[in-house]
Design an enzyme around this catalytic site. Structure first.
Site: not given
Ligand code: GLU
Length: 413
Positions: A103, A143
């Protein structure tokens, strides 16, 4: 109140005890594999230089590249990003994707920034983390308060530094640049799929079921629209400032269109304005928290009247609230299952980028539906078998899978 990382660690410790996790692996999984803190100097429109703090945390890469979104929010910090990276490890493992969890984020107030400021900040942030991202290394995605445009800037910045175009370095891009059809709606679509699955198991008829959704963005807005189309009565919808309620049901497409055009809930004649606290306590069958972490806590959990909670957000329910909900018999479909549609279609996007071969939207939605249904079934059955909550079941399945990868790969050197 516990921090988000303390919550995530407490959850891991609980699962470790349940599945008798080997101590060495448990110790490794309590920590992130790699974390980078960067400063992001950005020229603002008035000529000043603002220096933001940014992060990219990679929690575990035993299955392949790490994967996870980039968040822009004033509350972003290392603790939160680490917890969210850990959740991504469990989410990818639960879905059986060949990824570990990561993240990233920048602490800023995106709603007060111009497009130019956001672009300059995004490009500088990307170049500060350029050494630890890549299509076979770590793949960012959207996100909270980031979107397709953010991903296009990240892809361009990475590609310019490499001297070649590398679409697979990020997912959630515009379709024009190698994004996937269906990615934009995929998280909300996945939420709608598992809501239908859980409602069926709990014998809540979807047609006419009442739903409240906290969050009108890419997750909450889409889930509300799809559930409305599936025959649910979406009676409440909110954003960070508050929302709207109508016991007869809202015309979701109209409400969303009004909001997209910059309108406020208060200007809508469709219902009564409510606070977020009121939204969470509405007398509904299904509640979908799809905003930020910690929305449901010790102080408001006993006011929740929904029979089923489907976590569109990451970490919306604090552990103390989970215990209260369990005591009341409220079913919770946990985040790592409920919102996994996003990263699943991100995976499809990455595969398409690596192959330079693109799929039809129906094919993408169909594959998403199959993967979500299979994961739901695994979690539901395991929870029934072990007599534990769906969260504990989902976490157990995910952690077991990661632990097994660690065991088979062994410890280097
Ligand atoms: N931010 C999204 C999540 O929390 C997607 C992450 C992604 O697609 O890599 O799952």
């Amino acid at each position: 109140m516990l921090t988000m990382l303390e919550e995530a660690l407490a959850q891991l410790d609980q699962v470790a005890a349940l599945i008798k996790l080997e101590e060495g692996v448990h110790k490794r999984l309590r920590r992130a594999q790699r974390a980078l803190i960067v400063s992001v100097p950005t020229r603002m429109d008035d000529g000043r230089v603002e220096v933001f703090e940014g992060y990219r945390v990679q929690h575990d890469n035993s299955f392949g590249p790490t994967k996870g979104g980039i968040r822009y929010h004033p509350d972003v910090n290392l603790d939160e990003v680490t917890a969210l990276a850990m959740l991504m490890t469990w989410k990818c493992a639960l879905m059986g994707l060949p990824y570990g969890g990561a993240k990233g984020g920048v602490r800023c107030t995106p709603t007060a920034m111009s497009q130019g400021e956001l672009e300059r900040m995004t490009r500088r942030f990307t170049s500060e983390i350029v050494l630890i991202i890549g299509p076979d290394l770590d793949i960012p995605a959207p996100d909270v308060y980031t979107n397709e445009q953010t991903m296009a800037w990240m892809m361009d910045t990475y590609s310019m530094q490499r001297g070649i175009t590398v679409p697979g370095v990020v997912t959630g891009k515009p379709v024009l640049l190698g994004g996937s059809l269906g990615r934009r709606e995929s998280t909300g679509r996945g939420v709608a799929f598992v809501t239908a699955d859980a409602a069926r198991e709990l014998r809540i008829g979807l047609a006419g079921a009442t739903v409240a959704v906290q969050g009108k963005g890419n997750v909450g807005g889409v889930a509300a629209r799809l559930l409305h189309e599936a025959g649910c009565r979406v009676v409440g919808l909110s954003d960070s400032k508050g929302g709207i309620y109508n016991s007869k049901g809202l015309d979701i497409s109209r409400v969303l269109r009004h909001l997209q055009e910059g309108g406020r809930f208060a200007d809508l004649p469709d219902g009564d304005t409510i606070t977020n606290a009121e939204l969470l306590a509405l007398p509904v069958d299904i509640l979908i928290p799809a905003a930020l972490e910690g929305a449901i806590h010790e102080g408001n959990a006993d006011r929740i009247r929904a029979k089923l909670i489907v976590e569109g957000a990451n970490g919306p329910t604090a552990a103390a609230a989970d215990r209260i909900l369990e005591g009341k018999g409220t079913r919770v479909v946990p985040d790592i299952l409920a919102n996994a549609g996003g990263v699943t279609v991100s995976y499809f996007e990455w595969v398409q980028d690596l192959q330079f071969y693109f799929w039809r939207e129906e094919e993408i939605n169909q594959r998403l539906k199959e993967l979500m249904a299979a994961a739901f079934r695994r979690v539901w059955d395991y929870a029934a078998e072990q007599k534990v909550s769906m969260r504990l079941a989902a976490m157990s399945l995910a952690v077991k899978r990661v632990a097994e990868a660690h065991r088979v790969r062994g410890l280097y050197p």
